[in-house]
Design an enzyme around this catalytic site. Structure first.
Site, PDB file in Angstrom:
ATOM      1  N   ARG A   8       1.111   1.281   0.782  1.00  0.00           N
ATOM      2  CA  ARG A   8      -0.053   0.631   1.386  1.00  0.00           C
ATOM      3  C   ARG A   8      -0.004  -0.887   1.220  1.00  0.00           C
ATOM      4  NH1 ARG A   8      -4.418   4.393   2.150  1.00  0.00           N
ATOM      5  NH2 ARG A   8      -5.833   2.639   2.190  1.00  0.00           N
ATOM      6  N   CYS A  56      -5.314  -2.040  -1.074  1.00  0.00           N
ATOM      7  CA  CYS A  56      -5.421  -1.510  -2.436  1.00  0.00           C
ATOM      8  C   CYS A  56      -5.379   0.015  -2.448  1.00  0.00           C
ATOM      9  CB  CYS A  56      -6.733  -1.952  -3.050  1.00  0.00           C
ATOM     10  SG  CYS A  56      -7.052  -3.701  -2.905  1.00  0.00           S
ATOM     11  N   LYS A  91      -0.136  -1.412   4.709  1.00  0.00           N
ATOM     12  CA  LYS A  91      -0.057  -0.350   5.701  1.00  0.00           C
ATOM     13  C   LYS A  91      -1.362  -0.230   6.471  1.00  0.00           C
ATOM     14  CE  LYS A  91       1.566   3.157   7.936  1.00  0.00           C
ATOM     15  NZ  LYS A  91       2.358   2.772   9.121  1.00  0.00           N
ATOM     16  N   GLU A 137       5.954  -4.644  21.293  1.00  0.00           N
ATOM     17  CA  GLU A 137       6.146  -3.786  20.127  1.00  0.00           C
ATOM     18  C   GLU A 137       7.511  -4.042  19.471  1.00  0.00           C
ATOM     19  OE1 GLU A 137       4.326  -2.158  18.299  1.00  0.00           O
ATOM     20  OE2 GLU A 137       5.531  -0.631  17.311  1.00  0.00           O
ATOM     21  N   TRP A 194      -4.316  -5.465  -3.711  1.00  0.00           N
ATOM     22  CA  TRP A 194      -3.821  -6.406  -2.701  1.00  0.00           C
ATOM     23  C   TRP A 194      -4.858  -7.534  -2.696  1.00  0.00           C
ATOM     24  CZ3 TRP A 194      -5.101  -8.456   2.183  1.00  0.00           C
ATOM     25  CH2 TRP A 194      -4.020  -8.879   2.970  1.00  0.00           C
ATOM     26  N   HIS A 224       7.662 -19.477  32.896  1.00  0.00           N
ATOM     27  CA  HIS A 224       6.493 -20.367  32.791  1.00  0.00           C
ATOM     28  C   HIS A 224       6.433 -21.083  31.448  1.00  0.00           C
ATOM     29  CE1 HIS A 224       4.952 -18.953  36.613  1.00  0.00           C
ATOM     30  NE2 HIS A 224       5.334 -17.742  36.229  1.00  0.00           N
ATOM     31  N   ASN A 243     -11.688  -0.865  -4.150  1.00  0.00           N
ATOM     32  CA  ASN A 243     -11.087  -1.287  -2.877  1.00  0.00           C
ATOM     33  C   ASN A 243     -12.215  -1.837  -2.009  1.00  0.00           C
ATOM     34  OD1 ASN A 243      -8.769  -0.128  -3.819  1.00  0.00           O
ATOM     35  ND2 ASN A 243      -8.667   1.496  -2.277  1.00  0.00           N
ATOM     36  N   GLY A 244     -11.945  -2.906  -1.298  1.00  0.00           N
ATOM     37  CA  GLY A 244     -12.982  -3.467  -0.419  1.00  0.00           C
ATOM     38  C   GLY A 244     -13.391  -4.851  -0.897  1.00  0.00           C
ATOM     39  N   GLU A 299       7.963  -8.176  11.645  1.00  0.00           N
ATOM     40  CA  GLU A 299       7.251  -7.738  10.433  1.00  0.00           C
ATOM     41  C   GLU A 299       8.187  -7.243   9.346  1.00  0.00           C
ATOM     42  OE1 GLU A 299       4.546  -4.344  10.653  1.00  0.00           O
ATOM     43  OE2 GLU A 299       5.666  -3.561  12.358  1.00  0.00           O
ATOM     44  N   LYS A 307       8.001  -5.307  15.655  1.00  0.00           N
ATOM     45  CA  LYS A 307       8.814  -4.574  14.676  1.00  0.00           C
ATOM     46  C   LYS A 307       9.792  -5.524  13.998  1.00  0.00           C
ATOM     47  CE  LYS A 307       6.939  -1.917  14.370  1.00  0.00           C
ATOM     48  NZ  LYS A 307       5.785  -1.245  14.880  1.00  0.00           N
TER      49      LYS A 307
END
Ligand code: M6R
Length: 608
Positions: A27, A2, A603, A481, A74, A504, A100-101, A488, A485
């Site tokens: 964000r 948020c 974000k 990484e 969000w 394996h 927010n939270g 996402e 990338k």
């Protein structure tokens, strides 16, 4: 997650708030809203969906109020609907709040308020707080918020306004960032500097358990217990052009291309090539204690965790100190062993990630010295850690972390060298290491010259739904990484593996034409990874190799080769990650994905 914006001053609040909300879009959010305040009346306009939907319902010509609060939500409690979007009001409609939270005891508070006759409109924990403040309001908004927060457990960054007290915003913070931009006869409250920069670089950071009383001409900070807190006004070091696209199509691409310069900034003033020394002012006070460490735990989430894994290899090699890299979300709950002499290094771009913050608290409670490796100056983690080193790579807006990763690895390399010199690293070895590090920005410039090859590879395989990434040693975290990338931002399933692990199990996945990215730069395990590449090809997989410039032999076992300049093995991740960032970017563009705002992602993950 948020985003919060609030304005109180002499200009029309609405355009300032909408510009701020646009700058907070990165964000991640799923609904948005504003509340405009004038005497006797609070007007709330909010809607689910993108900001453009909200914009459709606004009238800039008539909404000339000089005070307001705005929010991008969000969803956590309640679906992303119009009703659940913030701001929320109390039953009188005169008090509005953005938040927010998470209010953890919201159910109990809701039941209590319902018993008192309050009817709720939404499913949110935020409306519970709005109603609670409304119940406690007796002509003094600051006091009502203070009393309400005493009843609340959880995390919050809030902004509250009241029609009966125009020209006033009450803000409070616990675990969710808030800063106040200081202008001429105006103040702008935000959860992120990006929303303020267009207006001022002078800011006051609100800390946890503090409240702010904000009017056009005055800013007063107190603790939740009403004890005044003296605050310095600080200068934000970021500039407006750093948070704008500057001709690039996406922030991610801009940030990939910024890496030579961002790493120059990261290294600036920290390396002394002539002396072969690293200077890290942020560690000076605890350097001796750090050098005596018997064990290091590096913690973080996502990309920061991958950078931490490179750090693990660096610390063990340069310091000879046993090091583990732990997901912050696991560390915080699993009763970790912290002995005397254990240091914890928390890595985070935003400095706000909830799990990383919790891991830090856990480590400190158990007596560890905790360092922060953070990008955002003034964020929560640097405030909670004992010491640390900033990345100084500038604001990262794209949700996919790129320049933060290379900044994190660079800082971890600096720390390894800094402490290494106090332990086993000879002056010559340290000087060689630092020289190699100083060459990295130009080597990234050279790598970016071959960007078109990465684009061609992405175009050829963007329609494949499964990719593998293989690496060994220092390039194993890069394989993780690269896969992160790709998944996402392009929503392609990708797995990163230590190359030897393929046999394996995952080798069973390889089918005709499956793209397998193999990081095969020169070094101790070069021949081993060549064997892995042959194994992939023997099963019909398409090998995309990342190799050291000049290596022509590799073309015999690869379908495509992307070259990077030669450097020492510990620093290879800083180069090998570049083509992987580019492949992910171009694959996402080819698939029509929203590169900077991938679905479901935020974000900065400020909730568990
Ligand atoms: O702000 P942080 O570095 O603490 O964020 C950690 C992760 O959420 C972050 O790296 C995430 O994995 C990125 N979106 C990856 O690109």
């Amino acid at each position: 997650m948020c985003g919060i914006i609030g304005y109180v001053g002499r200009r029309a609040a609405l355009p300032i708030m909408m510009d701020g909300l646009r700058r907070l879009e990165y964000r991640g959010y799923d609904s948005s809203g504003v509340a405009l305040v004038k005497p006797e009346k609070v007007t709330v306009i909010k809607s689910a969906g993108r900001l453009s939907v909200l914009e459709g319902g606004l009238d800039y010509d008539t909404n000339l109020e000089t005070q307001g609060i705005g929010h991008t939500r969000w969803a956590t409690h309640g679906a992303p609907t119009d009703i659940n979007a913030h701001p929320h009001t109390d039953s009188s409609g005169k008090i509005a709040i953005i938040h927010n939270g998470i209010i953890e005891n919201n159910r109990a508070l809701r039941t209590y308020l319902e018993q008192k006759g309050v009817t709720f409109q939404s499913d949110t924990d935020t409306e519970v707080l709005a109603q609670l403040i409304g119940q406690l309001y007796d002509g003094d908004l600051e006091q009502a918020v203070r009393l309400a927060l005493r009843e609340v457990s959880g995390t919050y960054g809030i902004a509250v306004v009241c029609a009966d007290e125009p020209d006033l915003i009450i803000a409070a913070r616990k675990g969710s960032p808030l800063i106040v931009g200081v202008g001429q006869g105006e103040h702008i409250l935000a959860s992120d500097a990006a929303a303020i920069l267009a207006h001022t670089t002078q800011v006051v950071y609100i800390s946890d358990n503090e409240m702010a009383r904000i009017t056009p001409d005055n800013l007063r900070i107190t603790t939740l217990e009403a004890i005044p807190v003296a605050k310095e006004t600080e200068e934000i070091e970021w500039s407006l052009d750093q948070i704008e696209l500057a001709g690039y199509e996406h922030f991610m691409l801009k940030e990939i291309y910024e890496q030579p310069e961002s790493l120059e900034n990261c290294l600036s003033g920290r390396i002394d090539l002539a002396e072969g020394m690293v200077h890290l002012g942020g560690l000076a006070d605890c350097a001796r204690e750090l050098a005596r460490a018997k064990r290091i735990i590096v913690t973080g989430c996502g990309t920061a965790w991958h950078a931490g894994l490179v750090g693990e290899y660096l610390f063990e090699e340069l310091l000879r100190v046993p090091t583990e890299t732990e997901y912050a979300s696991e560390f915080r709950y699993r009763n970790p062993v912290i002995d005397d002499g254990t240091i914890v290094i928390a890595v985070s771009q935003s400095g706000e990630t909830a799990d990383t913050q919790a891991a830090i608290r856990e480590a400190k409670q158990r007596g560890a010295l905790v360092l922060g490796v953070v990008n955002v100056v003034g964020s929560t983690i640097p405030r909670e850690t004992d010491a640390g080193v900033y990345l100084h790579v500038g604001p990262e807006i794209g949700v996919a972390s790129t320049k933060a990763f290379t900044g994190q690895v660079t800082v971890l390399a600096l720390i390894a060298s800094y402490l290494g010199r106090r332990k086993h690293l000879s002056p010559t070895a340290a000087a060689q290491f630092i020289k190699a590090l100083s060459e990295i920005p130009d080597q990234i410039r050279a790598t970016l010259q071959h960007a078109s090859t990465a684009k061609q590879v992405a175009q050829q395989y963007a329609n494949r739904e499964n990719w593998l990434y293989l690496g060994r040693g220092y390039n194993y975290p890069v394989a993780l990484e690269g896969a992160l990338k790709l998944k996402e931002i392009s929503y392609i399933h990708a797995e990163g593996l230590p190359a030897a692990e393929m046999k394996h199990g995952p080798i069973a996945l390889i089918t005709d034409g499956m793209p397998v990215v193999c990081i095969a730069t020169s070094g101790t395990q070069y021949n081993k990874i060549l064997s892995n590449m042959s194994e992939v090809r023997a099963r019909g997989g398409s090998v995309i190799a990342i190799a050291t410039e000049g290596d022509r032999d590799i073309q015999d076992v690869a379908d495509h080769v992307l070259y990077v300049p030669d450097t020492i093995e510990p620093l290879q991740p800083l180069l090998t990650v570049i083509p992987l960032q580019l492949i992910a970017y171009h694959a996402a563009v080819m698939r029509g994905c929203n590169v900077d705002k991938p679905r479901n992602l935020a974000k900065s993950v400020t909730v568990e």
